[in-house]
Write a protein that holds these residues in place. Structure first.
Motif, PDB file in Angstrom:
ATOM      1  N   ASN A   1      16.957  39.572  35.589  1.00 43.88           N
ATOM      2  CA  ASN A   1      15.798  39.521  34.704  1.00 43.88           C
ATOM      3  C   ASN A   1      15.549  40.839  33.974  1.00 43.88           C
ATOM      4  OD1 ASN A   1      14.845  36.759  35.390  1.00 43.88           O
ATOM      5  ND2 ASN A   1      14.661  37.639  37.428  1.00 43.88           N
ATOM      6  N   ARG A   2      16.617  41.593  33.769  1.00 47.46           N
ATOM      7  CA  ARG A   2      16.497  42.849  33.026  1.00 47.46           C
ATOM      8  C   ARG A   2      16.118  42.555  31.579  1.00 47.46           C
ATOM      9  NH1 ARG A   2      21.674  41.365  33.843  1.00 47.46           N
ATOM     10  NH2 ARG A   2      23.216  41.596  32.173  1.00 47.46           N
ATOM     11  N   ASP A   3      15.583  43.553  30.915  1.00 43.05           N
ATOM     12  CA  ASP A   3      15.027  43.363  29.572  1.00 43.05           C
ATOM     13  C   ASP A   3      16.027  42.754  28.589  1.00 43.05           C
ATOM     14  OD1 ASP A   3      12.804  44.487  30.668  1.00 43.05           O
ATOM     15  OD2 ASP A   3      12.756  46.257  29.372  1.00 43.05           O
ATOM     16  N   SER A   4      17.276  43.206  28.648  1.00 40.38           N
ATOM     17  CA  SER A   4      18.262  42.740  27.671  1.00 40.38           C
ATOM     18  C   SER A   4      18.578  41.257  27.824  1.00 40.38           C
ATOM     19  CB  SER A   4      19.557  43.562  27.797  1.00 40.38           C
ATOM     20  OG  SER A   4      20.125  43.412  29.098  1.00 40.38           O
ATOM     21  N   VAL A   5      18.309  40.707  29.000  1.00 35.82           N
ATOM     22  CA  VAL A   5      18.517  39.277  29.242  1.00 35.82           C
ATOM     23  C   VAL A   5      17.263  38.480  28.927  1.00 35.82           C
ATOM     24  CG1 VAL A   5      18.997  37.545  31.021  1.00 35.82           C
ATOM     25  CG2 VAL A   5      20.275  39.700  31.007  1.00 35.82           C
ATOM     26  N   THR A   6      16.123  39.011  29.335  1.00 28.26           N
ATOM     27  CA  THR A   6      14.865  38.265  29.220  1.00 28.26           C
ATOM     28  C   THR A   6      14.307  38.238  27.797  1.00 28.26           C
ATOM     29  OG1 THR A   6      14.305  38.841  31.498  1.00 28.26           O
ATOM     30  CG2 THR A   6      12.511  38.104  30.090  1.00 28.26           C
ATOM     31  N   LYS A   7      14.331  39.356  27.113  1.00 27.27           N
ATOM     32  CA  LYS A   7      13.689  39.431  25.795  1.00 27.27           C
ATOM     33  C   LYS A   7      14.201  38.368  24.823  1.00 27.27           C
ATOM     34  CE  LYS A   7      12.547  42.628  22.045  1.00 27.27           C
ATOM     35  NZ  LYS A   7      12.631  44.027  21.554  1.00 27.27           N
ATOM     36  N   PRO A   8      15.510  38.162  24.697  1.00 27.75           N
ATOM     37  CA  PRO A   8      15.973  37.125  23.752  1.00 27.75           C
ATOM     38  C   PRO A   8      15.475  35.728  24.133  1.00 27.75           C
ATOM     39  CG  PRO A   8      17.784  38.586  24.358  1.00 27.75           C
ATOM     40  CD  PRO A   8      16.650  38.919  25.271  1.00 27.75           C
ATOM     41  N   LYS A   9      15.392  35.438  25.433  1.00 31.50           N
ATOM     42  CA  LYS A   9      14.924  34.120  25.865  1.00 31.50           C
ATOM     43  C   LYS A   9      13.443  33.920  25.529  1.00 31.50           C
ATOM     44  CE  LYS A   9      16.528  34.430  30.155  1.00 31.50           C
ATOM     45  NZ  LYS A   9      16.902  34.056  31.552  1.00 31.50           N
ATOM     46  N   VAL A  10      12.649  34.966  25.746  1.00 28.23           N
ATOM     47  CA  VAL A  10      11.223  34.879  25.445  1.00 28.23           C
ATOM     48  C   VAL A  10      11.014  34.673  23.944  1.00 28.23           C
ATOM     49  CG1 VAL A  10       9.041  36.148  25.422  1.00 28.23           C
ATOM     50  CG2 VAL A  10      10.503  36.215  27.459  1.00 28.23           C
ATOM     51  N   LEU A  11      11.674  35.477  23.137  1.00 28.69           N
ATOM     52  CA  LEU A  11      11.519  35.364  21.685  1.00 28.69           C
ATOM     53  C   LEU A  11      11.981  34.005  21.182  1.00 28.69           C
ATOM     54  CD1 LEU A  11      12.659  38.935  20.563  1.00 28.69           C
ATOM     55  CD2 LEU A  11      10.330  38.007  20.504  1.00 28.69           C
ATOM     56  N   LYS A  12      13.099  33.520  21.691  1.00 29.23           N
ATOM     57  CA  LYS A  12      13.612  32.219  21.240  1.00 29.23           C
ATOM     58  C   LYS A  12      12.624  31.104  21.566  1.00 29.23           C
ATOM     59  CE  LYS A  12      17.422  28.919  21.725  1.00 29.23           C
ATOM     60  NZ  LYS A  12      16.522  27.770  21.977  1.00 29.23           N
ATOM     61  N   PHE A  13      12.035  31.139  22.757  1.00 30.74           N
ATOM     62  CA  PHE A  13      11.095  30.092  23.154  1.00 30.74           C
ATOM     63  C   PHE A  13       9.916  30.042  22.184  1.00 30.74           C
ATOM     64  CE2 PHE A  13       7.671  28.118  25.518  1.00 30.74           C
ATOM     65  CZ  PHE A  13       8.308  27.090  26.213  1.00 30.74           C
ATOM     66  N   PHE A  14       9.371  31.204  21.843  1.00 32.96           N
ATOM     67  CA  PHE A  14       8.215  31.237  20.944  1.00 32.96           C
ATOM     68  C   PHE A  14       8.606  30.876  19.513  1.00 32.96           C
ATOM     69  CE2 PHE A  14       6.415  33.393  24.556  1.00 32.96           C
ATOM     70  CZ  PHE A  14       5.074  33.054  24.504  1.00 32.96           C
ATOM     71  N   HIS A  15       9.792  31.303  19.071  1.00 28.87           N
ATOM     72  CA  HIS A  15      10.265  30.883  17.745  1.00 28.87           C
ATOM     73  C   HIS A  15      10.404  29.366  17.691  1.00 28.87           C
ATOM     74  CE1 HIS A  15      11.093  34.373  15.215  1.00 28.87           C
ATOM     75  NE2 HIS A  15      11.523  35.032  16.286  1.00 28.87           N
ATOM     76  N   ASP A  16      10.989  28.776  18.724  1.00 28.78           N
ATOM     77  CA  ASP A  16      11.181  27.323  18.751  1.00 28.78           C
ATOM     78  C   ASP A  16       9.840  26.593  18.761  1.00 28.78           C
ATOM     79  OD1 ASP A  16      13.894  27.709  18.765  1.00 28.78           O
ATOM     80  OD2 ASP A  16      14.173  27.279  20.897  1.00 28.78           O
ATOM     81  N   MET A  17       8.873  27.110  19.480  1.00 30.98           N
ATOM     82  CA  MET A  17       7.540  26.500  19.479  1.00 30.98           C
ATOM     83  C   MET A  17       6.925  26.519  18.094  1.00 30.98           C
ATOM     84  SD  MET A  17       5.124  27.180  22.720  1.00 30.98           S
ATOM     85  CE  MET A  17       4.822  28.838  22.183  1.00 30.98           C
ATOM     86  N   ARG A  18       6.987  27.684  17.435  1.00 32.22           N
ATOM     87  CA  ARG A  18       6.389  27.811  16.108  1.00 32.22           C
ATOM     88  C   ARG A  18       7.064  26.894  15.086  1.00 32.22           C
ATOM     89  NH1 ARG A  18       1.270  29.267  16.018  1.00 32.22           N
ATOM     90  NH2 ARG A  18       0.859  31.508  16.155  1.00 32.22           N
ATOM     91  N   ALA A  19       8.320  26.592  15.328  1.00 35.90           N
ATOM     92  CA  ALA A  19       9.036  25.716  14.399  1.00 35.90           C
ATOM     93  C   ALA A  19       8.777  24.244  14.694  1.00 35.90           C
ATOM     94  CB  ALA A  19      10.532  25.990  14.476  1.00 35.90           C
ATOM     95  N   ASN A  20       8.091  23.965  15.798  1.00 37.38           N
ATOM     96  CA  ASN A  20       7.880  22.579  16.200  1.00 37.38           C
ATOM     97  C   ASN A  20       6.404  22.330  16.526  1.00 37.38           C
ATOM     98  OD1 ASN A  20      10.745  21.266  16.452  1.00 37.38           O
ATOM     99  ND2 ASN A  20      10.967  23.318  17.315  1.00 37.38           N
ATOM    100  N   GLU A  21       6.057  22.167  17.795  1.00 41.09           N
ATOM    101  CA  GLU A  21       4.713  21.704  18.149  1.00 41.09           C
ATOM    102  C   GLU A  21       3.621  22.713  17.854  1.00 41.09           C
ATOM    103  OE1 GLU A  21       6.368  23.144  22.205  1.00 41.09           O
ATOM    104  OE2 GLU A  21       7.075  22.673  20.177  1.00 41.09           O
ATOM    105  N   ALA A  22       3.978  24.010  17.748  1.00 43.06           N
ATOM    106  CA  ALA A  22       2.957  25.029  17.488  1.00 43.06           C
ATOM    107  C   ALA A  22       2.938  25.490  16.035  1.00 43.06           C
ATOM    108  CB  ALA A  22       3.168  26.230  18.407  1.00 43.06           C
ATOM    109  N   ALA A  23       3.544  24.712  15.151  1.00 45.68           N
ATOM    110  CA  ALA A  23       3.571  25.104  13.735  1.00 45.68           C
ATOM    111  C   ALA A  23       2.168  25.231  13.171  1.00 45.68           C
ATOM    112  CB  ALA A  23       4.383  24.091  12.938  1.00 45.68           C
ATOM    113  N   SER A  24       1.258  24.371  13.647  1.00 49.61           N
ATOM    114  CA  SER A  24      -0.111  24.410  13.138  1.00 49.61           C
ATOM    115  C   SER A  24      -1.136  24.538  14.259  1.00 49.61           C
ATOM    116  CB  SER A  24      -0.394  23.144  12.321  1.00 49.61           C
ATOM    117  OG  SER A  24      -0.198  21.985  13.113  1.00 49.61           O
ATOM    118  N   GLN A  25      -0.700  24.984  15.429  1.00 46.60           N
ATOM    119  CA  GLN A  25      -1.609  25.180  16.549  1.00 46.60           C
ATOM    120  C   GLN A  25      -1.667  26.656  16.936  1.00 46.60           C
ATOM    121  OE1 GLN A  25      -2.049  22.321  19.871  1.00 46.60           O
ATOM    122  NE2 GLN A  25      -0.061  21.550  19.226  1.00 46.60           N
TER     123      GLN A  25
END
Length: 282
Positions: free
Chosen positions: A125-149
């Motif tokens: 769970n070092r930063d170089s592994v975790t950071k891309p996963k966290v960012l991708k999850f939030f990007h995917d949300m904004r592109a889908n169910e959280a686009a207007s939430q």
């Protein structure tokens, strides 16, 4: 896991009300708001070192969903590499004050067991592994169910670092929005103060005890001064007297002070979510 207090705590009792599904590629515990009520937004729960499997985290996610009318996601950003709840017993042995020679004797294997569990957690769970996963999850949300939430990030211990990162507004989603609208964190770890405090741009609420081995009181007061000098409407730092690291999630259900400290942290979080969900609608 930054220090012994990161693995100290107690299991809470209760039956989680949510479900586990795959959300944007990650196993995710989902707690829904009460049926028949309008969903105000989404809270993404970034947990402590005990991750998705700890019942305490699921129960708190349920409370947030129930009290804010928001959907709560608790994703497994750790890919299964979290600490087991047995570590509570291990740390009790290590931190127990020596009474007899047997107490001292049993500390030795307990220390080795702690290292055996903590080392893989830190590696996977070092930063170089975790950071891309966290960012991708939030990007995917904004592109889908959280686009207007509205989206809130809630982080505890290990997860608090990522709330600070997200509230620094590091990247914009494809639709131009910030990845989160606001954040809340209790007893965050692995922060660098003042740099991480000075980088914050989005509304953030912090709850921390004055007896936290991970986040020292001097640093905590510095964080409070930096954020609240910027804007007391957008930022708040609450210092809970006597509270130790982990109190918002892992406090003992047998100690009245621990119960009250946990309630205070929960109320602070709920008030912050409700305040900013309403502001996000304006």
């Amino acid at each position: 896991m930054s220090c012994p207090q990161c693995a100290v705590g107690a299991l809470h009792t209760g039956t989680p009300e949510g479900r586990i599904e795959t959300v944007h590629g990650l196993p995710t515990y989902i707690a829904d708001p009460p049926a028949g009520l309008e969903q105000k937004g989404i809270i993404v729960f970034l947990p402590d070192a005990f991750g998705l499997q700890l019942v305490n985290n699921k129960l708190l996610a349920d409370k947030y969903a129930r009290r804010t009318n928001a959907r709560v996601y608790l994703p497994d950003f750790m890919n299964g590499h979290y600490l087991g709840a047995h570590m509570f017993d291990v740390m009790d042995v290590i931190l127990k004050k020596n009474g007899t020679w047997m107490d001292t004797f049993w500390k030795v294997p307990a220390v080795f067991q702690a290292i055996y569990n903590a080392a893989p957690f830190r590696f996977f769970n070092r930063d170089s592994v975790t950071k891309p996963k966290v960012l991708k999850f939030f990007h995917d949300m904004r592109a889908n169910e959280a686009a207007s939430q509205a989206v809130a990030a809630a982080g505890f211990c290990w997860g608090g670092k990522w709330v600070f990162m997200l509230c620094a507004d590091p990247e914009k989603a494809a639709n131009g929005k910030s990845l989160v609208d606001f954040g809340y964190t209790a007893h965050p770890s692995d922060l660098v103060i003042p740099q991480d405090a000075e980088a914050i741009k989005l509304p953030l609420s912090v709850c921390c005890g004055d007896n936290d081995m991970v986040f020292g009181l001097k640093q905590l007061k510095q964080l409070k001064e930096i954020l609240e000098t910027k804007d007391k409407e957008k930022y708040e730092v609450v210092i809970v007297p006597g509270a130790t690291h982990g109190f918002a999630v892992r406090g003992s259900p047998l100690e009245e002070n621990a119960i009250e400290n946990g309630r205070q942290a929960e109320q602070q979080a709920v008030d912050w979510y409700n305040k900013w969900f309403e502001k996000s609608k304006a």
